[in-house]
Scaffold this motif. Structure first.
Motif, short mmCIF file in Angstrom:
data_model
loop_
_atom_site.label_atom_id
_atom_site.label_comp_id
_atom_site.label_asym_id
_atom_site.label_seq_id
_atom_site.Cartn_x
_atom_site.Cartn_y
_atom_site.Cartn_z
N GLU A 18 0.01 -3.64 -2.38
CA GLU A 18 0.43 -2.25 -2.14
C GLU A 18 -0.78 -1.33 -2.24
O GLU A 18 -1.67 -1.56 -3.05
N THR A 19 -0.78 -0.31 -1.40
CA THR A 19 -1.84 0.70 -1.47
C THR A 19 -1.23 2.04 -1.89
O THR A 19 -0.01 2.25 -1.78
N HIS A 20 -2.09 2.97 -2.30
CA HIS A 20 -1.58 4.26 -2.76
C HIS A 20 -0.98 5.09 -1.63
O HIS A 20 -0.20 6.01 -1.87
N PHE A 21 -1.32 4.76 -0.35
CA PHE A 21 -0.76 5.54 0.75
C PHE A 21 0.54 4.96 1.29
O PHE A 21 1.07 5.43 2.29
N GLY A 22 1.10 3.91 0.63
CA GLY A 22 2.44 3.45 0.96
C GLY A 22 2.53 2.15 1.73
O GLY A 22 3.63 1.67 1.99
N VAL A 35 5.98 -6.46 6.23
CA VAL A 35 5.03 -5.34 6.20
C VAL A 35 5.83 -4.05 6.21
O VAL A 35 6.58 -3.79 7.15
N ARG A 36 5.69 -3.25 5.18
CA ARG A 36 6.41 -1.97 5.10
C ARG A 36 5.41 -0.84 5.18
O ARG A 36 4.38 -0.85 4.49
N VAL A 37 5.69 0.13 6.05
CA VAL A 37 4.82 1.30 6.18
C VAL A 37 5.66 2.57 6.01
O VAL A 37 6.84 2.59 6.34
N PRO A 38 5.06 3.65 5.50
CA PRO A 38 5.80 4.91 5.36
C PRO A 38 5.96 5.62 6.69
O PRO A 38 5.28 5.30 7.67
N GLN A 289 6.58 13.13 -10.81
CA GLN A 289 6.33 13.96 -9.63
C GLN A 289 5.13 13.44 -8.87
O GLN A 289 4.07 13.20 -9.44
N ARG A 290 5.28 13.28 -7.55
CA ARG A 290 4.19 12.79 -6.71
C ARG A 290 4.57 12.99 -5.25
O ARG A 290 5.68 13.43 -4.92
N CYS A 291 3.65 12.65 -4.33
CA CYS A 291 3.93 12.69 -2.90
C CYS A 291 4.70 11.42 -2.53
O CYS A 291 4.22 10.31 -2.79
N HIS A 292 5.87 11.61 -1.92
CA HIS A 292 6.70 10.47 -1.53
C HIS A 292 6.88 10.47 -0.02
O HIS A 292 7.16 11.52 0.58
N PRO A 293 6.74 9.32 0.65
CA PRO A 293 7.06 9.25 2.09
C PRO A 293 8.51 9.64 2.32
O PRO A 293 9.39 9.35 1.50
N LEU A 334 -4.21 11.67 12.67
CA LEU A 334 -3.15 11.94 11.71
C LEU A 334 -3.63 11.90 10.27
O LEU A 334 -2.84 11.99 9.34
N ASN A 335 -4.94 11.75 10.07
CA ASN A 335 -5.53 11.71 8.73
C ASN A 335 -4.89 10.63 7.87
O ASN A 335 -4.51 10.84 6.73
N LEU A 336 -4.76 9.44 8.45
CA LEU A 336 -4.15 8.30 7.77
C LEU A 336 -5.22 7.30 7.34
O LEU A 336 -6.26 7.18 7.98
#
Length: 386
Positions: A18-22, A35-38, A289-293, A334-336
């Protein structure tokens, strides 16, 4: 890749990256890949997993933008290299499950798959939560192709159980000594609902950010934590920040707008300025609290190369080379964070079908490989580790 960028852990029979970007990549060291992506990667992927645009009708687009005539042409368009025994397609491939001749009964061993469709059986709660017909068809295909080999049915049923539990379904004990038996290591025991992200002696609790449902499988007995393949006595670690405890490796935000991203590593908290992406929202989930997809989508390859794209197109592709499962096609705009997942496939059953031999994830400048035949081990660059 350092701990603030991502982590690898064990979940049921899967190795998970897992990575921090989802991004989440799972491999069972046998044949199944997920493979799961946000949702931030909507319209930004390509490969065997599809383009993730919500429309499965255009999932078979080749890199040149043209629609492939069939899954074989589509799969070969994403070939990235040769593997041992590589071939673009198999001869005399079994494309559909064998069907009995008129008046002929199916072989008795196909009854092993009936546990999937039995409403009064141990998996009855799954019927309304998962596309059971697809899994039952895959099970019938695989066990007949393998001439009644029970393991073929067991693998298909295990994949169905995992999908069911991910969807919130509950199962009862289905394994027996003479049917899909499971042997648990020392200091562990079988459970129909073992932790999806078991605590380890490295984190003292579930891996940061892991929301996996419980899994059928082995779990450590009370007083023990998982270390590689063994359950060992408990050790401790973690961080305290602003009078709150955070698990080792956990990522969290300390302000109301998710502008300050912090991580806990080996008792030390480090913070940096951050912001949520266009397909993310700042909110409190599970008390943090955090950024969630806004959403996730999963691509999978199971059994004898049964593919399911992010947009839920199902197809079979029996090539046996190295292929791009998914890569980011529009990361800069998309700054991904960029990543790629490659699958190396091999022919089995005298070349009739193919199955996944290894998975390689390239992210943060690092190449990470999980290979069939080396359970609970990963290769980082040229180094093999547990």
């Amino acid at each position: 890749m350092n701990n603030s960028q991502g982590q690898a852990y064990r979940s049921g029979r899967f190795g998970v990256l897992e990575t921090h970007f989802g991004l989440q990549v799972m491999f069972d060291w046998n044949s199944e890949v997920k493979v799961r992506v946000p949702s931030s990667y909507t319209n930004a992927t390509c490969g065997l997993c599809g383009n993730y645009n919500g429309d499965k009708k255009d999932d078979l687009l080749m890199p040149n933008g043209q629609k492939a005539n069939n899954p074989t042409q589509f799969g070969n368009s994403y070939k990235v290299g040769d593997a041992l025994g590589c071939s673009s397609e198999c001869k005399d491939c079994a494309q559909t499950p064998p069907t009995p001749a008129p008046g002929e009964k199916p072989p008795p061993y196909v009854a092993d798959c009936d546990v999937i469709t039995d409403p009064k059986g141990p998996l009855g709660d799954c019927l309304g939560k998962v596309d059971y017909a697809r899994f039952h068809g895959s099970c019938m295909f695989d066990i007949q192709l393998n001439k009644g080999l029970q393991k073929a049915a067991c693998d298909a049923i295990a994949a169905y159980v995992e999908q069911c539990q991910d969807a919130g379904g509950q199962i009862n004990t289905r394994r027996k000594k003479d049917f899909c038996a499971l042997s648990c290591p020392k200091n562990s025991e079988y459970s129909t609902c073992a932790p999806g992200c078991p605590a380890t002696c490295y984190s003292m609790s579930a891996p940061t950010g892991c929301k996996a449902a419980c899994r059928e499988g082995c779990q450590c007995m009370p007083g023990f934590l998982l270390s590689d393949e063994e359950c060992v006595p408990i050790q401790e670690c973690g961080c305290k920040h602003e009078n709150r405890y955070y698990r080792s490796g956990q990522i969290f935000y300390t302000d109301g707008d998710c502008q300050l991203r912090c991580s806990c590593q080996s008792g030390i908290v480090a913070c940096q300025v951050a912001s949520c992406g266009p397909q993310e929202m700042c909110s409190v989930l599970d008390g943090v609290q955090r950024c969630h997809p806004k959403a996730y989508s999963t691509c999978s390859v199971s059994g004898h190369s049964h593919h399911l794209t992010f947009d839920k197109l199902s197809y079979d592709f029996q090539g046996a080379c190295s292929y791009t499962l998914v890569t980011v096609s529009n990361s800069a705009a998309l700054n991904l964070s960029w990543f790629s997942v490659f699958a190396e496939k091999e022919h089995v059953m005298v070349g009739k079908v193919s199955t996944t031999r290894s998975i390689t994830v390239r992210v943060f400048g690092v190449s990470i490989t999980l290979e069939k035949g080396f359970p609970w081990q990963i290769q980082v660059g040229n180094a093999l580790t547990q």
